[in-house]
Design a protein around this motif. Structure first.
Motif, PDB file in Angstrom:
ATOM      1  N   CYS A  90       0.861  -1.179   0.000  1.00  0.00           N
ATOM      2  CA  CYS A  90       0.000   0.000   0.000  1.00  0.00           C
ATOM      3  C   CYS A  90       0.896   1.227   0.000  1.00  0.00           C
ATOM      4  O   CYS A  90       2.073   1.149   0.301  1.00  0.00           O
ATOM      5  N   ARG A  91       0.327   2.362  -0.354  1.00  0.00           N
ATOM      6  CA  ARG A  91       1.069   3.621  -0.337  1.00  0.00           C
ATOM      7  C   ARG A  91       0.434   4.527   0.701  1.00  0.00           C
ATOM      8  O   ARG A  91      -0.751   4.813   0.645  1.00  0.00           O
ATOM      9  N   LEU A  92       1.256   4.973   1.603  1.00  0.00           N
ATOM     10  CA  LEU A  92       0.779   5.799   2.711  1.00  0.00           C
ATOM     11  C   LEU A  92       0.900   7.276   2.372  1.00  0.00           C
ATOM     12  O   LEU A  92       1.852   7.693   1.716  1.00  0.00           O
ATOM     13  N   THR A  93      -0.074   8.037   2.813  1.00  0.00           N
ATOM     14  CA  THR A  93      -0.003   9.493   2.756  1.00  0.00           C
ATOM     15  C   THR A  93      -0.387  10.031   4.128  1.00  0.00           C
ATOM     16  O   THR A  93      -1.057   9.335   4.895  1.00  0.00           O
ATOM     17  N   PRO A  94       0.018  11.253   4.450  1.00  0.00           N
ATOM     18  CA  PRO A  94      -0.337  11.806   5.763  1.00  0.00           C
ATOM     19  C   PRO A  94      -1.828  12.085   5.922  1.00  0.00           C
ATOM     20  O   PRO A  94      -2.295  12.322   7.022  1.00  0.00           O
ATOM     21  N   TYR A  95      -2.591  12.035   4.834  1.00  0.00           N
ATOM     22  CA  TYR A  95      -4.013  12.370   4.890  1.00  0.00           C
ATOM     23  C   TYR A  95      -4.901  11.156   5.076  1.00  0.00           C
ATOM     24  O   TYR A  95      -6.092  11.297   5.330  1.00  0.00           O
ATOM     25  N   ASP A  96      -4.343   9.952   4.950  1.00  0.00           N
ATOM     26  CA  ASP A  96      -5.129   8.736   5.080  1.00  0.00           C
ATOM     27  C   ASP A  96      -5.374   8.396   6.538  1.00  0.00           C
ATOM     28  O   ASP A  96      -4.610   8.764   7.423  1.00  0.00           O
ATOM     29  N   GLY A  99     -14.719   6.717   0.378  1.00  0.00           N
ATOM     30  CA  GLY A  99     -15.969   6.022   0.633  1.00  0.00           C
ATOM     31  C   GLY A  99     -15.847   4.861   1.602  1.00  0.00           C
ATOM     32  O   GLY A  99     -16.657   3.958   1.602  1.00  0.00           O
ATOM     33  N   GLY A 100     -14.833   4.857   2.444  1.00  0.00           N
ATOM     34  CA  GLY A 100     -14.714   3.830   3.459  1.00  0.00           C
ATOM     35  C   GLY A 100     -13.967   2.584   3.021  1.00  0.00           C
ATOM     36  O   GLY A 100     -13.843   1.641   3.783  1.00  0.00           O
ATOM     37  N   PHE A 101     -13.443   2.546   1.806  1.00  0.00           N
ATOM     38  CA  PHE A 101     -12.709   1.388   1.320  1.00  0.00           C
ATOM     39  C   PHE A 101     -11.358   1.296   2.025  1.00  0.00           C
ATOM     40  O   PHE A 101     -10.624   2.273   2.099  1.00  0.00           O
ATOM     41  N   LYS A 102     -11.046   0.104   2.556  1.00  0.00           N
ATOM     42  CA  LYS A 102      -9.767  -0.095   3.252  1.00  0.00           C
ATOM     43  C   LYS A 102      -8.813  -0.887   2.355  1.00  0.00           C
ATOM     44  O   LYS A 102      -9.188  -1.889   1.770  1.00  0.00           O
ATOM     45  N   THR A 103      -7.578  -0.422   2.283  1.00  0.00           N
ATOM     46  CA  THR A 103      -6.526  -1.128   1.564  1.00  0.00           C
ATOM     47  C   THR A 103      -5.601  -1.755   2.604  1.00  0.00           C
ATOM     48  O   THR A 103      -5.007  -1.033   3.406  1.00  0.00           O
ATOM     49  N   PRO A 104      -5.475  -3.090   2.612  1.00  0.00           N
ATOM     50  CA  PRO A 104      -4.578  -3.713   3.588  1.00  0.00           C
ATOM     51  C   PRO A 104      -3.111  -3.485   3.230  1.00  0.00           C
ATOM     52  O   PRO A 104      -2.748  -3.423   2.057  1.00  0.00           O
TER      53      PRO A 104
END
Length: 140
Positions: free
Chosen positions: A74-80, A108-113
């Motif tokens: 996954c790619r992390l951002t400070p806004y997630d 929309g609430g979608f989670k990326t593991p």
């Protein structure tokens, strides 16, 4: 000639032995005491998190240090929004202790593991330094 009898002899011998033992003990300086190893684990609920780059999260616990969590997939951002799901206890000590997912802002609430690759302890001083660093994109 001075004669010491019975209990007085053993008391004097005990005191002399104790002083010898104290003289032979290594002395620890205050500098060594301040360089304690960082805590190996962080307690999950209530920890503060900072996304340092697309693959690294700093998780800090109550001013005693923290851990760097390296992720893949996954790619992390400070806004997630980071979602932590604990396995067993709420202590994060190694990659098997936590499942990390990212909920994109506005997604929309979608989670990326994410796949937690490593958990590395850092000291309180390192936490202060890392927290000040700006988010860095690595895919430019």
């Amino acid at each position: 000639m001075l004669r010491i009898h019975g209990k007085a002899f053993w008391a004097a011998l005990g005191i002399a032995g104790g002083l010898t033992a104290l003289a032979l003990m290594p002395l620890t300086s205050q500098a060594e005491d301040t360089k304690k190893a960082p805590p190996r684990c962080v307690t999950g609920p209530g920890m503060d998190t900072t996304v340092l780059d697309q693959e690294t999260v700093l998780a800090e616990g109550a001013g005693r240090g923290g851990v760097l969590i390296k992720v893949d997939g996954c790619r992390l951002t400070p806004y997630d929004v980071l979602v932590f799901e604990y396995r067993g206890t709420v202590q994060i000590c190694d990659p098997l202790d936590v499942q990390l997912s990212v909920r994109q802002s506005g997604g929309g609430g979608f989670k990326t593991p994410c796949f937690v690759q490593s958990v590395t302890p850092v000291s309180a001083e390192e936490v202060k330094t890392l927290r000040k660093q700006k988010y860095q994109r690595t895919d430019r």
